[in-house]
Design an enzyme around this catalytic site. Structure first.
Site, PDB file in Angstrom:
ATOM      1  N   LEU A 286     -37.245  45.788  10.498  1.00  0.00           N
ATOM      2  CA  LEU A 286     -36.225  46.501   9.720  1.00  0.00           C
ATOM      3  C   LEU A 286     -35.733  45.695   8.516  1.00  0.00           C
ATOM      4  O   LEU A 286     -34.796  46.102   7.847  1.00  0.00           O
ATOM      5  CB  LEU A 286     -35.024  46.825  10.627  1.00  0.00           C
ATOM      6  CG  LEU A 286     -35.329  47.870  11.713  1.00  0.00           C
ATOM      7  CD1 LEU A 286     -34.189  47.951  12.701  1.00  0.00           C
ATOM      8  CD2 LEU A 286     -35.570  49.241  11.092  1.00  0.00           C
ATOM      9  N   ARG A 287     -36.373  44.552   8.254  1.00  0.00           N
ATOM     10  CA  ARG A 287     -35.921  43.746   7.115  1.00  0.00           C
ATOM     11  C   ARG A 287     -36.020  44.520   5.803  1.00  0.00           C
ATOM     12  O   ARG A 287     -35.159  44.402   4.947  1.00  0.00           O
ATOM     13  CB  ARG A 287     -36.744  42.459   7.010  1.00  0.00           C
ATOM     14  CG  ARG A 287     -36.258  41.384   7.940  1.00  0.00           C
ATOM     15  CD  ARG A 287     -36.677  39.989   7.476  1.00  0.00           C
ATOM     16  NE  ARG A 287     -36.367  39.035   8.509  1.00  0.00           N
ATOM     17  CZ  ARG A 287     -37.256  38.535   9.373  1.00  0.00           C
ATOM     18  NH1 ARG A 287     -38.511  38.903   9.290  1.00  0.00           N
ATOM     19  NH2 ARG A 287     -36.890  37.676  10.290  1.00  0.00           N
ATOM     20  N   GLY A 288     -37.102  45.280   5.651  1.00  0.00           N
ATOM     21  CA  GLY A 288     -37.304  46.049   4.417  1.00  0.00           C
ATOM     22  C   GLY A 288     -36.152  47.007   4.161  1.00  0.00           C
ATOM     23  O   GLY A 288     -35.631  47.097   3.039  1.00  0.00           O
TER      24      GLY A 288
END
Length: 368
Positions: A286-288
């Site tokens: 979920l970093r993006g």
């Protein structure tokens, strides 16, 4: 006391740098919100990567620090204080403060882990019963910029250490049962030349943004860059003086954006669409999603607004996602075309390929 402007080494002004809008925008957004997670700058040799990063550090306003503290502790924020300073605060000791330029730490390629993280003097700890800690480069970089040139040539283990500190904001050193930790919140900037090898995908993913820079092809622009550099080399103080008002205006804009950032909102529908693009592109983790939300908010604050628009998201999305896409090992890093295509589809902004290319080239033009 901070040195007078004349005593400091003269640095090429940030506002005088021609082109490289992607890199400049990514760096500015990270200084507005360091939690974006740093920038990886990949590009040809001799494109001004180091010059731009030094210019940014010089542009940033002075910060208030606890005087003579090796960690640049913030006298008003316990999260940015060393243990010794926090103890003094609890004992209600008045802290001496000073103004200091934002530190830019250059990480040498041959640096050891001890040099980066700091060392504990075991002998002193055992004989005198005190935690004798020799601070490293991470301590010096707290509240500043840590620049790693040729990051793709750095030992993977060391890159891991840097990324962990950048993500957590703390550096922990443990040896022989003694543990010391100190704040290490910095903007991590890595640069490299793709010809010298890529970073492992799991390390690349840890950088918030990825800017690609190319050698300027347009002859007129190249001449302008050469002339600027010659003018600077002949009389640095006069050249800097000439750009002083632009520098001051940009510095104020960054300070205003930092203050405005907590008030910036992003509509729920837009957040869903950002995640839809990430999902369509098969971005791991979920970093993006998180970084795109943060970067869009930082850009909105930079332009003095409080509501994120679709255009803000478009201008940062490629920078935040291009290095997170799964790709063929034989293929070089995706230029962002896939990200733009997916963005246009999800946000209902179907554009011709020509438009997409124009948008990519113009990213950040209005911001800088």
């Amino acid at each position: 006391m901070s040195p007078s402007p004349t005593a400091r080494r003269v640095v090429f002004p940030f506002t005088a740098i021609v082109g490289q809008e992607e890199m400049k925008l990514a760096l500015i957004l990270n200084t507005i919100d360091p939690k974006i997670g740093g920038v990886m700058i990949m590009g040809d040799r001799g494109t001004g990567k180091s010059t731009t990063i030094r210019a940014l550090a010089d542009l940033l306003p002075e910060i208030t620090v606890v005087a003579d503290d090796p960690f640049n502790s913030d006298p008003n924020d316990p999260d940015l204080m060393s243990d010794a300073v926090r103890q003094q605060l609890e004992q209600q000791v008045e802290l001496p403060v000073a103004q200091k330029k934002v530190t830019m730490v250059d990480l040498p390629l041959g640096a050891t882990e001890d040099r980066v993280c700091g060392t504990i003097d075991i002998e002193k700890a055992l004989s005198e019963g005190v935690k004798a800690f020799e601070p490293g480069l991470l301590a010096k970089a707290n509240r500043g910029i840590l620049y790693v040139d040729e990051v793709n040539l750095l030992d993977d283990h060391l890159v891991d250490v840097l990324l962990d500190s950048a993500a957590s904001g703390w550096n922990t050193v443990e040896r022989e049962g003694i543990s010391i930790r100190h704040p290490a919140r910095f903007v991590l900037v890595g640069s490299g030349n793709p010809e010298e090898g890529e970073l492992r995908p799991q390390l690349l993913d840890r950088f918030g943004m990825h800017a690609e820079i190319r050698t300027v092809k347009e002859p007129a622009l190249r001449v302008q860059i050469v002339e600027q550099r010659t003018e600077f080399d002949q009389n640095p103080p006069e050249f800097v003086e000439h750009h002083q008002s632009e520098q001051a205006a940009l510095q104020q804009q960054i300070v205003n954006a930092q203050n405005l950032l907590p008030s910036v909102t992003i509509d729920y529908d837009l957040r869903v669409k950002i995640s839809q693009v990430c999902s369509e592109l098969d971005v791991d983790g979920l970093r993006g999603d998180i970084v795109t939300n943060r970067a869009a908010k930082a850009l909105t604050a930079f332009e003095g607004r409080t509501e994120v628009t679709v255009d803000d998201i478009r201008r940062v999305m490629t920078l935040c996602l291009r290095h997170r896409l799964r790709k063929d090992p034989l293929e070089s890093i995706d230029s962002g075309y896939k990200v733009e295509k997916s963005f246009n589809r999800v946000f209902g902004m179907e554009a011709s390929e020509g438009d997409a290319a124009t948008q990519a080239n113009g990213i950040g033009q209005r911001a800088i």
